[in-house]
Design an enzyme around this catalytic site. Structure first.
Site, PDB file in Angstrom:
ATOM      1  N   GLU A 188       0.656  -1.228   0.062  1.00  0.00           N
ATOM      2  CA  GLU A 188      -0.076   0.033  -0.007  1.00  0.00           C
ATOM      3  C   GLU A 188       0.751   0.928   0.130  1.00  0.00           C
ATOM      4  O   GLU A 188       0.329   2.339   0.516  1.00  0.00           O
ATOM      5  CB  GLU A 188      -0.871   0.047   1.062  1.00  0.00           C
ATOM      6  N   HIS A 231      -7.036  -2.954  10.290  1.00  0.00           N
ATOM      7  CA  HIS A 231      -8.340  -3.610  10.148  1.00  0.00           C
ATOM      8  C   HIS A 231      -9.189  -3.826  11.376  1.00  0.00           C
ATOM      9  O   HIS A 231      -9.313  -4.978  11.753  1.00  0.00           O
ATOM     10  CB  HIS A 231      -8.198  -5.080   9.419  1.00  0.00           C
ATOM     11  N   HIS A 276     -12.875  -2.824   3.968  1.00  0.00           N
ATOM     12  CA  HIS A 276     -11.457  -3.093   3.922  1.00  0.00           C
ATOM     13  C   HIS A 276     -10.814  -2.835   5.232  1.00  0.00           C
ATOM     14  O   HIS A 276     -10.176  -3.761   6.019  1.00  0.00           O
ATOM     15  CB  HIS A 276     -10.606  -2.492   2.728  1.00  0.00           C
TER      16      HIS A 276
END
Length: 267
Positions: free
Chosen positions: A119, A144, A214
């Site tokens: 990412e 998360h 997500h």
């Protein structure tokens, strides 16, 4: 091989703080397998010896051009590396990278040739936005949180500031310690430039952004402050979902009560 941390106490302190937060993310169940990422801007800790360090990799493009990052240095969690391992051995599971003069590629400098997070585009775009805003922020986290991700599966919560208002109302600390609330990014492919750009647009207004179905991204002056904002929002989400599991819709604080809190804390 000599570590970049040797005889650099401030850099060591900041990497140790990343390791501490990585441990919290794992303990909370927010970092399954290799899930989640942390990056911090360490440019202020860089000396001439670091600037002269030969690279451990060829130049690697990251998919965007971010001119404000030219010459900046970052510590990044490694791709496919676990938060629990980053917590125990940060320099084996993360890397220091240098952004090259084109503002579109980087090279790994230390300690090992650990490729940074998948990412990276989103993280570096967030750092570019932080520099552009002049807010002095240096840290970005992606993780998360179970309850927040669960709530993102309900489209009714995804309207502008709907979830912010709900979470603020669950417990006073959330309004006090996450005063900008929670931005929302509709689902986009992980690691994509589209996701990076959408995140940056939200960061113009918020310090914490929920990626639909997500996870969450947060920015702050340091990695602990970024973590704290996710933590308080997650607590509010857990309170809400616990009340619903008990069979009732929680009342939440009224607008008048939240306005009183806003005045008391100077928000």
């Amino acid at each position: 091989m000599k570590s970049i941390l040797e005889n650099r106490p401030e850099l060591t302190r900041r990497i140790e703080e990343v390791a501490e937060v990585a441990g919290y993310l794992w303990q909370k169940g927010w970092a399954e397998r290799n899930g989640g990422n942390i990056t911090i801007n360490i440019t202020a800790c860089v000396d001439d010896d670091i600037r002269r360090m030969p690279p451990l990799s060829e130049p690697i493009p990251f998919g965007m051009t971010l001119p404000r990052l030219k010459g900046c240095y970052f510590f990044c969690k490694g791709t496919n590396r676990r938060m629990r391992d980053l917590a125990r051995r940060p320099m084996e599971n993360g890397a220091v990278i240098r952004i090259l003069d084109d503002g579109a590629s980087y090279e790994i400098v230390a300690d090992r040739a650990v490729r940074p997070t998948s990412e990276l585009a989103s993280h570096l775009a967030m750092h570019e936005q932080m520099i552009a805003s002049g807010n002095g922020y240096t840290a970005a986290i992606h993780t998360h949180p179970i309850h927040l991700v669960a709530m993102s599966h309900n489209r009714a919560f995804l309207g502008r500031n709907v979830l912010t208002r709900l979470l603020w109302s669950m417990i006073p600390e959330t309004r006090a310690f996450c005063p900008k609330g929670l931005g929302i990014v509709p689902y986009a492919m992980p690691s994509s430039v589209e996701l990076a750009r959408a995140t940056v647009r939200q960061l113009a207004e918020y310090d914490v952004v929920l990626w639909e179905k997500h996870g969450v991204c947060a920015v702050g002056p340091d990695v602990m402050e970024a973590f704290d904002q996710i933590d308080v929002l997650s607590k509010s989400a857990e309170i809400y979902l616990s009340a619903r599991a008990m069979g009732f819709e929680p009342e939440g604080m009224t607008d008048a009560q939240m306005d009183e809190l806003k005045e008391a804390f100077g928000l």
